[in-house]
Design a protein around this motif. Structure first.
Motif, PDB file in Angstrom:
ATOM      1  N   ARG A 204      39.953  -6.050 -23.093  1.00  0.00           N
ATOM      2  CA  ARG A 204      39.123  -6.233 -24.279  1.00  0.00           C
ATOM      3  C   ARG A 204      39.075  -5.014 -25.197  1.00  0.00           C
ATOM      4  N   GLY A 205      39.832  -3.978 -24.921  1.00  0.00           N
ATOM      5  CA  GLY A 205      39.796  -2.779 -25.752  1.00  0.00           C
ATOM      6  C   GLY A 205      40.476  -1.621 -25.055  1.00  0.00           C
ATOM      7  N   LYS A 206      39.849  -0.442 -25.137  1.00  0.00           N
ATOM      8  CA  LYS A 206      40.414   0.712 -24.456  1.00  0.00           C
ATOM      9  C   LYS A 206      39.295   1.591 -23.916  1.00  0.00           C
ATOM     10  N   VAL A 207      39.663   2.418 -22.939  1.00  0.00           N
ATOM     11  CA  VAL A 207      38.739   3.370 -22.338  1.00  0.00           C
ATOM     12  C   VAL A 207      39.410   4.736 -22.402  1.00  0.00           C
ATOM     13  N   THR A 208      38.711   5.714 -22.971  1.00  0.00           N
ATOM     14  CA  THR A 208      39.225   7.073 -23.056  1.00  0.00           C
ATOM     15  C   THR A 208      38.446   7.944 -22.086  1.00  0.00           C
ATOM     16  N   ILE A 209      39.163   8.645 -21.216  1.00  0.00           N
ATOM     17  CA  ILE A 209      38.559   9.582 -20.264  1.00  0.00           C
ATOM     18  C   ILE A 209      38.965  10.973 -20.705  1.00  0.00           C
ATOM     19  N   CYS A 210      37.976  11.824 -20.956  1.00  0.00           N
ATOM     20  CA  CYS A 210      38.236  13.196 -21.404  1.00  0.00           C
ATOM     21  C   CYS A 210      37.793  14.175 -20.325  1.00  0.00           C
ATOM     22  N   GLY A 211      38.460  15.318 -20.259  1.00  0.00           N
ATOM     23  CA  GLY A 211      38.086  16.337 -19.297  1.00  0.00           C
ATOM     24  C   GLY A 211      39.154  17.403 -19.163  1.00  0.00           C
ATOM     25  N   GLU A 212      39.164  18.044 -18.007  1.00  0.00           N
ATOM     26  CA  GLU A 212      40.133  19.096 -17.712  1.00  0.00           C
ATOM     27  C   GLU A 212      40.827  18.788 -16.388  1.00  0.00           C
ATOM     28  N   SER A 213      42.080  19.149 -16.301  1.00  0.00           N
ATOM     29  CA  SER A 213      42.877  18.948 -15.080  1.00  0.00           C
ATOM     30  C   SER A 213      42.816  17.505 -14.586  1.00  0.00           C
ATOM     31  N   LEU A 214      42.847  16.544 -15.505  1.00  0.00           N
ATOM     32  CA  LEU A 214      42.797  15.127 -15.123  1.00  0.00           C
ATOM     33  C   LEU A 214      44.111  14.723 -14.464  1.00  0.00           C
ATOM     34  N   GLU A 215      43.987  13.952 -13.423  1.00  0.00           N
ATOM     35  CA  GLU A 215      45.151  13.530 -12.652  1.00  0.00           C
ATOM     36  C   GLU A 215      44.909  12.127 -12.109  1.00  0.00           C
ATOM     37  N   ILE A 216      45.906  11.271 -12.230  1.00  0.00           N
ATOM     38  CA  ILE A 216      45.820   9.936 -11.642  1.00  0.00           C
ATOM     39  C   ILE A 216      46.279  10.065 -10.195  1.00  0.00           C
ATOM     40  N   LEU A 217      45.345   9.853  -9.259  1.00  0.00           N
ATOM     41  CA  LEU A 217      45.673   9.977  -7.838  1.00  0.00           C
ATOM     42  C   LEU A 217      46.526   8.809  -7.357  1.00  0.00           C
ATOM     43  N   TRP A 218      46.123   7.607  -7.752  1.00  0.00           N
ATOM     44  CA  TRP A 218      46.873   6.406  -7.394  1.00  0.00           C
ATOM     45  C   TRP A 218      46.517   5.295  -8.373  1.00  0.00           C
ATOM     46  N   TYR A 219      47.392   4.308  -8.445  1.00  0.00           N
ATOM     47  CA  TYR A 219      47.090   3.141  -9.263  1.00  0.00           C
ATOM     48  C   TYR A 219      47.831   1.924  -8.729  1.00  0.00           C
ATOM     49  N   THR A 220      47.245   0.772  -8.968  1.00  0.00           N
ATOM     50  CA  THR A 220      47.862  -0.513  -8.667  1.00  0.00           C
ATOM     51  C   THR A 220      47.783  -1.334  -9.951  1.00  0.00           C
ATOM     52  N   SER A 221      48.150  -2.583  -9.893  1.00  0.00           N
ATOM     53  CA  SER A 221      48.068  -3.427 -11.086  1.00  0.00           C
ATOM     54  C   SER A 221      46.625  -3.757 -11.451  1.00  0.00           C
ATOM     55  N   ARG A 222      45.679  -3.473 -10.559  1.00  0.00           N
ATOM     56  CA  ARG A 222      44.272  -3.812 -10.814  1.00  0.00           C
ATOM     57  C   ARG A 222      43.322  -2.626 -10.879  1.00  0.00           C
ATOM     58  N   ALA A 223      43.694  -1.497 -10.294  1.00  0.00           N
ATOM     59  CA  ALA A 223      42.765  -0.363 -10.235  1.00  0.00           C
ATOM     60  C   ALA A 223      43.513   0.961 -10.253  1.00  0.00           C
ATOM     61  N   MET A 224      42.781   2.015 -10.653  1.00  0.00           N
ATOM     62  CA  MET A 224      43.356   3.359 -10.583  1.00  0.00           C
ATOM     63  C   MET A 224      42.239   4.358 -10.312  1.00  0.00           C
ATOM     64  N   LYS A 225      42.605   5.442  -9.627  1.00  0.00           N
ATOM     65  CA  LYS A 225      41.658   6.502  -9.310  1.00  0.00           C
ATOM     66  C   LYS A 225      42.094   7.767 -10.033  1.00  0.00           C
ATOM     67  N   ILE A 226      41.131   8.370 -10.746  1.00  0.00           N
ATOM     68  CA  ILE A 226      41.376   9.578 -11.529  1.00  0.00           C
ATOM     69  C   ILE A 226      40.499  10.685 -10.984  1.00  0.00           C
ATOM     70  N   LYS A 227      41.056  11.892 -10.877  1.00  0.00           N
ATOM     71  CA  LYS A 227      40.240  13.040 -10.469  1.00  0.00           C
ATOM     72  C   LYS A 227      40.436  14.165 -11.466  1.00  0.00           C
ATOM     73  N   GLY A 228      39.492  15.077 -11.476  1.00  0.00           N
ATOM     74  CA  GLY A 228      39.518  16.209 -12.385  1.00  0.00           C
ATOM     75  C   GLY A 228      38.103  16.491 -12.845  1.00  0.00           C
ATOM     76  N   LYS A 229      37.952  17.416 -13.755  1.00  0.00           N
ATOM     77  CA  LYS A 229      36.637  17.738 -14.304  1.00  0.00           C
ATOM     78  C   LYS A 229      36.399  16.802 -15.489  1.00  0.00           C
ATOM     79  N   ILE A 230      35.715  15.699 -15.239  1.00  0.00           N
ATOM     80  CA  ILE A 230      35.515  14.649 -16.243  1.00  0.00           C
ATOM     81  C   ILE A 230      34.310  15.005 -17.114  1.00  0.00           C
ATOM     82  N   SER A 231      34.539  15.089 -18.423  1.00  0.00           N
ATOM     83  CA  SER A 231      33.447  15.433 -19.339  1.00  0.00           C
ATOM     84  C   SER A 231      32.935  14.238 -20.134  1.00  0.00           C
ATOM     85  N   GLY A 232      33.728  13.163 -20.197  1.00  0.00           N
ATOM     86  CA  GLY A 232      33.276  11.995 -20.948  1.00  0.00           C
ATOM     87  C   GLY A 232      34.122  10.764 -20.677  1.00  0.00           C
TER      88      GLY A 232
END
Length: 94
Positions: A58-86
Motif C-alpha cells: 500500500r505504499g512504502k516504509v523508510t527506515i533511517c539510522g546508522e549502520s543499518l543491515e538486513i540480517l535476513w529476508y524472505t518473500s514475507r518478512a525481513m529483519k533489520i539491525k543497526g542504530k534505528i533513528s526513525g
C-alpha cells in the motif's frame, strides 16, 4: 467510504479476521532502537547503511539510522539491525 469498502469491513469484522491479513497491511515490529522486523512487504527499493526503503503493498516504509543491515529476508518478512533513528510509513494516494 465506498460501498465495497463497507461490505469488506463488515465481512472482516464478522469473520474476526485480523486486519493485517484482511487488508494486507505491513506489520512493523521495533525492538528497542536496534532491531526491526517488517512483514508483508513487496520489495526493497533502496538499501544503504543510513537508509532502507521497503515497498509495501500500500505504499512504502523508510527506515533511517546508522549502520543499518538486513540480517535476513524472505518473500514475507525481513529483519533489520543497526542504530534505528526513525521509521516512516507512507501510504500511496489512490
Amino acid at each position: 467510504m465506498k460501498k465495497t469498502g463497507r461490505w469488506k469491513e463488515q465481512v472482516v469484522s464478522a469473520l474476526e479476521v485480523p486486519p493485517d491479513l484482511a487488508y494486507r497491511e505491513t506489520i512493523i515490529t521495533l525492538t528497542g532502537s536496534m532491531e526491526l522486523l517488517i512483514e508483508n512487504y513487496k520489495s526493497i527499493s533502496r538499501y544503504t547503511p543510513s537508509e532502507i526503503v521497503v515497498l509495501s503493498l500500500r505504499g512504502k516504509v523508510t527506515i533511517c539510522g546508522e549502520s543499518l543491515e538486513i540480517l535476513w529476508y524472505t518473500s514475507r518478512a525481513m529483519k533489520i539491525k543497526g542504530k534505528i533513528s526513525g521509521v516512516y510509513p507512507q501510504k500511496c494516494v489512490s
